[in-house]
Write a protein that holds these residues in place. Structure first.
Motif, mmCIF file in Angstrom:
data_model
loop_
_atom_site.group_PDB
_atom_site.id
_atom_site.type_symbol
_atom_site.label_atom_id
_atom_site.label_comp_id
_atom_site.label_asym_id
_atom_site.label_seq_id
_atom_site.Cartn_x
_atom_site.Cartn_y
_atom_site.Cartn_z
ATOM 1 N N TYR A 194 13.406 -30.976 30.894
ATOM 2 C CA TYR A 194 13.328 -31.269 29.416
ATOM 3 C C TYR A 194 13.592 -30.162 28.443
ATOM 4 O O TYR A 194 13.433 -29.152 28.779
ATOM 5 C CB TYR A 194 11.990 -31.663 29.042
ATOM 6 C CG TYR A 194 11.412 -32.999 29.429
ATOM 7 C CD1 TYR A 194 10.853 -33.879 28.772
ATOM 8 C CD2 TYR A 194 10.905 -32.809 31.012
ATOM 9 C CE1 TYR A 194 10.671 -35.026 29.163
ATOM 10 C CE2 TYR A 194 10.410 -33.966 31.426
ATOM 11 C CZ TYR A 194 10.090 -35.052 30.601
ATOM 12 O OH TYR A 194 9.520 -36.400 30.963
ATOM 13 N N PRO A 195 14.317 -30.315 27.279
ATOM 14 C CA PRO A 195 14.288 -29.352 26.283
ATOM 15 C C PRO A 195 12.692 -29.007 25.961
ATOM 16 O O PRO A 195 12.091 -29.709 25.418
ATOM 17 C CB PRO A 195 15.018 -29.976 24.988
ATOM 18 C CG PRO A 195 15.551 -31.292 25.653
ATOM 19 C CD PRO A 195 14.692 -31.613 26.840
ATOM 20 N N LEU A 196 12.614 -27.715 26.145
ATOM 21 C CA LEU A 196 10.992 -27.386 26.077
ATOM 22 C C LEU A 196 11.058 -26.112 25.179
ATOM 23 O O LEU A 196 11.714 -24.913 25.411
ATOM 24 C CB LEU A 196 10.496 -26.749 27.643
ATOM 25 C CG LEU A 196 9.120 -26.187 27.596
ATOM 26 C CD1 LEU A 196 8.039 -27.169 27.129
ATOM 27 C CD2 LEU A 196 8.718 -25.864 29.026
ATOM 28 N N THR A 197 9.958 -25.967 24.342
ATOM 29 C CA THR A 197 9.505 -25.079 23.376
ATOM 30 C C THR A 197 8.053 -24.815 23.709
ATOM 31 O O THR A 197 7.226 -25.686 23.397
ATOM 32 C CB THR A 197 9.973 -25.374 22.048
ATOM 33 O OG1 THR A 197 11.361 -25.272 21.768
ATOM 34 C CG2 THR A 197 9.425 -24.283 20.705
ATOM 35 N N VAL A 198 7.744 -23.517 23.750
ATOM 36 C CA VAL A 198 6.351 -23.236 23.940
ATOM 37 C C VAL A 198 5.958 -22.269 22.765
ATOM 38 O O VAL A 198 6.522 -21.016 22.552
ATOM 39 C CB VAL A 198 6.014 -22.450 25.208
ATOM 40 C CG1 VAL A 198 4.722 -21.820 25.103
ATOM 41 C CG2 VAL A 198 6.371 -23.369 26.529
ATOM 42 N N LEU A 199 5.184 -22.640 21.873
ATOM 43 C CA LEU A 199 4.781 -22.023 20.508
ATOM 44 C C LEU A 199 3.291 -21.217 20.697
ATOM 45 O O LEU A 199 2.304 -22.088 20.911
ATOM 46 C CB LEU A 199 4.882 -22.708 19.267
ATOM 47 C CG LEU A 199 4.548 -22.133 17.997
ATOM 48 C CD1 LEU A 199 5.218 -20.828 17.572
ATOM 49 C CD2 LEU A 199 4.429 -23.060 16.927
ATOM 50 N N PRO B 218 18.015 -27.961 28.204
ATOM 51 C CA PRO B 218 16.962 -28.070 29.404
ATOM 52 C C PRO B 218 17.238 -27.015 30.276
ATOM 53 O O PRO B 218 18.282 -26.472 30.884
ATOM 54 C CB PRO B 218 17.561 -29.427 30.202
ATOM 55 C CG PRO B 218 18.219 -30.226 28.867
ATOM 56 C CD PRO B 218 18.827 -28.952 27.982
ATOM 57 N N GLY B 219 15.937 -26.540 30.855
ATOM 58 C CA GLY B 219 15.968 -25.506 31.697
ATOM 59 C C GLY B 219 15.901 -23.986 31.037
ATOM 60 O O GLY B 219 15.878 -23.060 31.989
ATOM 61 N N SER B 220 16.035 -23.887 29.726
ATOM 62 C CA SER B 220 16.197 -22.513 29.214
ATOM 63 C C SER B 220 15.358 -22.550 28.058
ATOM 64 O O SER B 220 15.564 -22.822 26.928
ATOM 65 C CB SER B 220 17.550 -22.182 28.627
ATOM 66 O OG SER B 220 17.588 -21.194 27.936
ATOM 67 N N PRO B 221 13.866 -22.561 28.014
ATOM 68 C CA PRO B 221 12.874 -22.907 27.198
ATOM 69 C C PRO B 221 12.926 -21.788 26.199
ATOM 70 O O PRO B 221 13.360 -20.743 26.258
ATOM 71 C CB PRO B 221 11.535 -22.727 28.171
ATOM 72 C CG PRO B 221 11.998 -22.714 29.344
ATOM 73 C CD PRO B 221 13.238 -22.153 29.612
ATOM 74 N N HIS B 222 12.651 -22.138 24.853
ATOM 75 C CA HIS B 222 12.369 -21.111 23.819
ATOM 76 C C HIS B 222 10.680 -20.829 23.846
ATOM 77 O O HIS B 222 9.680 -21.702 24.045
ATOM 78 C CB HIS B 222 12.436 -21.836 22.443
ATOM 79 C CG HIS B 222 14.092 -21.899 22.117
ATOM 80 N ND1 HIS B 222 14.458 -22.934 21.107
ATOM 81 C CD2 HIS B 222 14.994 -21.509 22.697
ATOM 82 C CE1 HIS B 222 15.848 -22.663 21.176
ATOM 83 N NE2 HIS B 222 16.252 -22.050 22.291
ATOM 84 N N ASP C 43 4.729 -9.588 20.352
ATOM 85 C CA ASP C 43 6.320 -9.552 19.819
ATOM 86 C C ASP C 43 6.493 -11.094 19.147
ATOM 87 O O ASP C 43 5.970 -11.942 19.495
ATOM 88 C CB ASP C 43 7.259 -9.385 20.930
ATOM 89 C CG ASP C 43 8.566 -8.936 20.171
ATOM 90 O OD1 ASP C 43 8.590 -8.816 19.041
ATOM 91 O OD2 ASP C 43 9.558 -9.199 20.901
ATOM 92 N N ASP C 44 7.129 -10.908 17.910
ATOM 93 C CA ASP C 44 7.309 -12.072 17.139
ATOM 94 C C ASP C 44 8.988 -11.980 16.628
ATOM 95 O O ASP C 44 9.323 -12.788 15.619
ATOM 96 C CB ASP C 44 6.483 -12.208 15.811
ATOM 97 C CG ASP C 44 6.481 -11.060 15.091
ATOM 98 O OD1 ASP C 44 7.255 -10.187 14.992
ATOM 99 O OD2 ASP C 44 5.971 -11.285 13.677
ATOM 100 N N THR C 45 9.528 -11.255 17.463
ATOM 101 C CA THR C 45 11.024 -11.366 17.179
ATOM 102 C C THR C 45 11.876 -12.491 17.252
ATOM 103 O O THR C 45 12.558 -12.969 16.102
ATOM 104 C CB THR C 45 11.845 -10.188 18.124
ATOM 105 O OG1 THR C 45 11.006 -8.906 18.030
ATOM 106 C CG2 THR C 45 13.289 -10.082 17.601
ATOM 107 N N GLU C 46 11.358 -13.307 18.179
ATOM 108 C CA GLU C 46 12.210 -14.581 18.411
ATOM 109 C C GLU C 46 11.588 -15.406 17.198
ATOM 110 O O GLU C 46 12.572 -16.373 16.455
ATOM 111 C CB GLU C 46 11.902 -15.189 19.627
ATOM 112 C CG GLU C 46 12.374 -14.578 20.838
ATOM 113 C CD GLU C 46 14.014 -14.351 21.006
ATOM 114 O OE1 GLU C 46 14.440 -15.403 20.212
ATOM 115 O OE2 GLU C 46 14.299 -13.560 21.570
ATOM 116 N N LEU C 47 10.548 -15.492 16.709
ATOM 117 C CA LEU C 47 9.960 -16.425 15.508
ATOM 118 C C LEU C 47 10.692 -16.142 14.159
ATOM 119 O O LEU C 47 11.338 -16.767 13.553
ATOM 120 C CB LEU C 47 8.611 -16.583 15.457
ATOM 121 C CG LEU C 47 7.871 -17.251 14.524
ATOM 122 C CD1 LEU C 47 8.298 -18.776 14.957
ATOM 123 C CD2 LEU C 47 6.633 -16.934 14.479
#
Length: 708
Positions: free
Chosen positions: A266-271, A337-341, A392-396
């Protein structure tokens, strides 16, 4: 270097929101409904929640979060807009197939609440993710899964925590199997005969008089409670052994691994978010609704106690509207897919709220310290020392810079003015308390007027409920009225000598006490007793009737309810009250040649026998026990009160009061009566009751005509 993000428009997409109980979920739903007019939303609501009813949108739109929007566009247009774009799916997450065409799934980890057994925490945190990932496992088109995680911001980490996959070697399947085995082993331990005997004896002491079924049920409940406590302790020990402060923190880490393993296609994002607090701007400053693991600032100061000595310690709590915008911005930037954020959203890096600053805010209400040991920082979510850990919040921030102009989402914590925000949340909390109805204590709960219902029955206990007397006092009336004065000393001396036997019978079983005590009527002439009841004994009884009880009986009769008196007293003695009731269920005694034998026919209607009688009575008359009302004063009446849909505790004893408060039953005070005990005894002894009884009969008969 942070990633490069491409944020697309959510217009034309279909979002599945897996709940509406969490504060973050409500904030996301509000943002989708009010700011994304071209986005469809499906809300999954468990079947036991109000939103899962036939018209699930009405309970949803009645929430506080939609109040300003309803006021702005109008209640009718708001409902029409919601019906056009929002649907409610009554199911648990993953239990029912979702609608076709889902583009984004937003799943917020549950807040957890009080300590729970480890397997229950796993079921709550892991099971929905397992089910969700399985819904689209055999489909080519898979939605973007946005998981709002609680793994992080616990204060137990050290150093710089990157926005990346958590590094650990825990196997979530093995941990789940271990939790299951812990429960089965603890269940076996709880059923050791010696432990069962101790539990049974403790339940018998605590619930004496309520009947063997109640005692057995309470013993089983106590055994189950012991199992739960033991599992909570073992779960906490397991979590701490693995470096986590409690079971919820361990489950949050494992839940991320579930999403990563089962959602790899799945396209996966973990916040990962800090505890979700009051809103900063939307729907209005200080809004708070739904479940959250955030600890109020004043409570945090109190619970930390001496451990809060460091003024640089951070209380990390992020406003709910910032969380909603971050969720939707992440949803609009799906990864491959396979490269989560992975993203971190907290205030400790950009705009920390330190305990030193919190103490200096004049409008922050401090709660009184309770007698409990101070908590350590790791035991309170969102409390940590920035010198020890940094999230760290660099990506956000990179995601925020990628947003098109003008920015549709605002989730930068650096804009928070903590003094203004804390004042706004305090004002909102005060306004909410002022809007709430002022309720009286449970012991003074007023009973609402009974609604009209022809299938309802109102059942009343006698002693202590309708009349301020008991079985012994009514017997004394008959002896005072029926024996010559010279026989009184011998009679009452005999009664006094038999008191220990009656007390033992009462402690053992209410049924046994009634049978034992009523044998004192053996040898009494039935006709003579009826004559006394029509005279002095009836007068004494009516002197002890509670005024509010009569009013309540009349109210039930006016509502079309059947009224029934249930008592362990002799049926002959309650004849003066017959005009108030459709039926009377009392003890009936065998006679021989017009003389009472002292032997009761059938089972006395006391204790558990009352619940059995109620089931038979409602079945015979086509009534519904769920609509029945019951009024009683003693813990021995608990089986009857448990069996009806509308129980009422009237002037209850200590144990019944405790049970009523625990079950949220109305607790009524009907202690006013016509005369004192001594005046009733004098009326019985003096034989001056004829005119009083006739007047009382006339008054009750008049009441019957009024309520007919």
């Amino acid at each position: 270097m942070p990633r490069t993000y491409r944020v697309r428009d959510l217009a034309g997409t279909h979002v599945l929101l897996t709940g509406s109980a969490e504060r973050a979920e409500l904030a996301v739903l509000h943002r989708l409904v009010t700011a994304h007019p071209r986005t469809d939303v499906t809300v999954v609501s468990p079947p036991d929640e109000p939103a899962a009813r036939d018209d699930g949108l009405a309970p949803l739109l009645s929430r506080k979060v939609f109040g300003p929007w309803r006021d702005e566009v109008g209640a009718g247009p708001a409902m029409a807009e919601a019906r056009r774009r929002v649907s409610v799916l009554a199911a648990f997450p993953g239990d029912a197939p979702p609608p076709a065409g889902i583009d984004v799934v937003v799943h917020c980890a549950p807040s957890g609440g009080p300590d729970k057994p480890l397997d229950a925490v796993y079921d709550e945190q892991l099971a929905p993710l397992v089910a969700l990932c399985g819904l689209w496992a055999h489909q080519d088109r898979r939605p973007h899964l946005v998981y709002v995680s609680q793994a992080g911001f616990s204060g137990t980490e050290r150093g710089l925590v990157p926005e990346a996959r958590l590094e650990h070697d825990l196997d979530w399947r093995r941990e789940l199997a271990l939790a299951r085995s812990l429960r089965s082993g603890t269940e076996r331990l709880s059923r050791i005969p010696d432990r069962l005997r101790r539990t049974r004896r403790a339940a018998a002491r605590a619930h004496r008089g309520a009947g063997p079924l109640i005692v057995a049920g309470e013993a089983e409940a106590a055994r189950g409670a012991w199992v739960e406590r033991r599992l909570v302790e073992r779960g906490r020990a397991r979590a701490r052994a693995l470096g986590h402060p409690h079971a919820q923190a361990l489950a949050a880490v494992l839940a991320e691994r579930v999403a990563e393993e089962l959602g790899r296609s799945y396209p996966l994002t973990v916040l990962r978010t800090a505890p979700v607090g009051h809103a900063l701007h939307r729907p209005y400053p200080g809004w708070s609704e739904g479940r959250t693991r955030a600890v109020p600032p004043a409570v945090a100061l109190t619970l930390l106690g001496a451990a809060a000595g460091s003024a640089t310690t951070v209380l990390d709590t992020v406003p709910a509207d910032l969380v909603a915008d971050a969720v939707l911005a992440a949803a609009a930037a799906p990864p491959a897919p396979g490269s989560p954020h992975y993203f971190h959203l907290g205030t400790g890096t950009a705009r920390p709220l330190t305990l030193g600053e919190l103490r200096s805010v004049p409008h922050t209400p401090l709660v009184a310290a309770r007698r409990r040991p101070p908590r350590r920082r790791g035991e309170l979510p969102g409390v940590y020392d920035p010198a020890e850990v940094r999230y760290d919040d660099t990506e956000l921030m990179a995601l925020g810079r990628a947003l098109p102009r003008p920015r549709a989402y605002h989730f930068d914590p650096g804009v928070i003015d903590w003094r203004r925000h804390l004042a706004a949340r305090e004002a909102a909390d005060v306004a909410e308390r002022l809007r709430a109805p002022v309720t009286r204590a449970a012991a003074l709960t007023p009973a609402p007027r009974p609604p009209a219902d022809e299938r309802a029955v109102a059942v009343f206990d006698l002693d202590g409920t309708i009349v301020a007397s008991d079985l012994v006092e009514s017997y004394v009336w008959t002896r005072l009225a029926g024996l010559p004065r010279r026989a009184w000393p011998a009679e009452f001396l005999d009664l006094l000598l038999d008191a220990p036997r009656y007390l033992l019978a009462e402690r053992a079983d209410r049924d046994r006490f009634v049978r034992t005590f009523l044998r004192r009527y053996a040898g009494t002439d039935e006709a003579a007793l009826r004559h006394l009841v029509r005279g002095a004994v009836g007068d004494a009884l009516l002197h002890r009737v509670k005024h509010e009880a009569v009013r309540r009986i009349r109210a039930h009769r006016a509502a079309g309810h059947r009224t029934v008196l249930v008592t362990g007293c002799l049926d002959l003695l309650v004849e003066p009250l017959r005009p108030l009731f459709d039926d009377i269920e009392a003890c009936r005694m065998r006679t021989r040649d017009g003389v009472l034998t002292g032997r009761v026919t059938g089972r006395p209607p006391v204790g558990e026998a009352r619940a059995d009688w109620l089931r038979r009575y409602t079945a015979e008359h086509g009534l519904d026990p769920a609509r029945a009302h019951a009024y009683a004063d003693s813990y021995s009446d608990r089986p009857l009160l448990d069996a009806v849909g509308h129980p009422h505790a009237v002037d209850p004893d200590t144990r019944l009061l405790r049970h009523a408060v625990r079950r949220h039953w109305p607790v009524l005070r009907w202690d006013a009566h016509t005369a004192t005990r001594w005046e009733a005894l004098a009326a019985a002894a003096g034989g001056r009751g004829g005119r009083g009884v006739r007047a009382a009969h006339h008054r009750f008969a008049g009441a019957e005509k009024e309520t007919a």
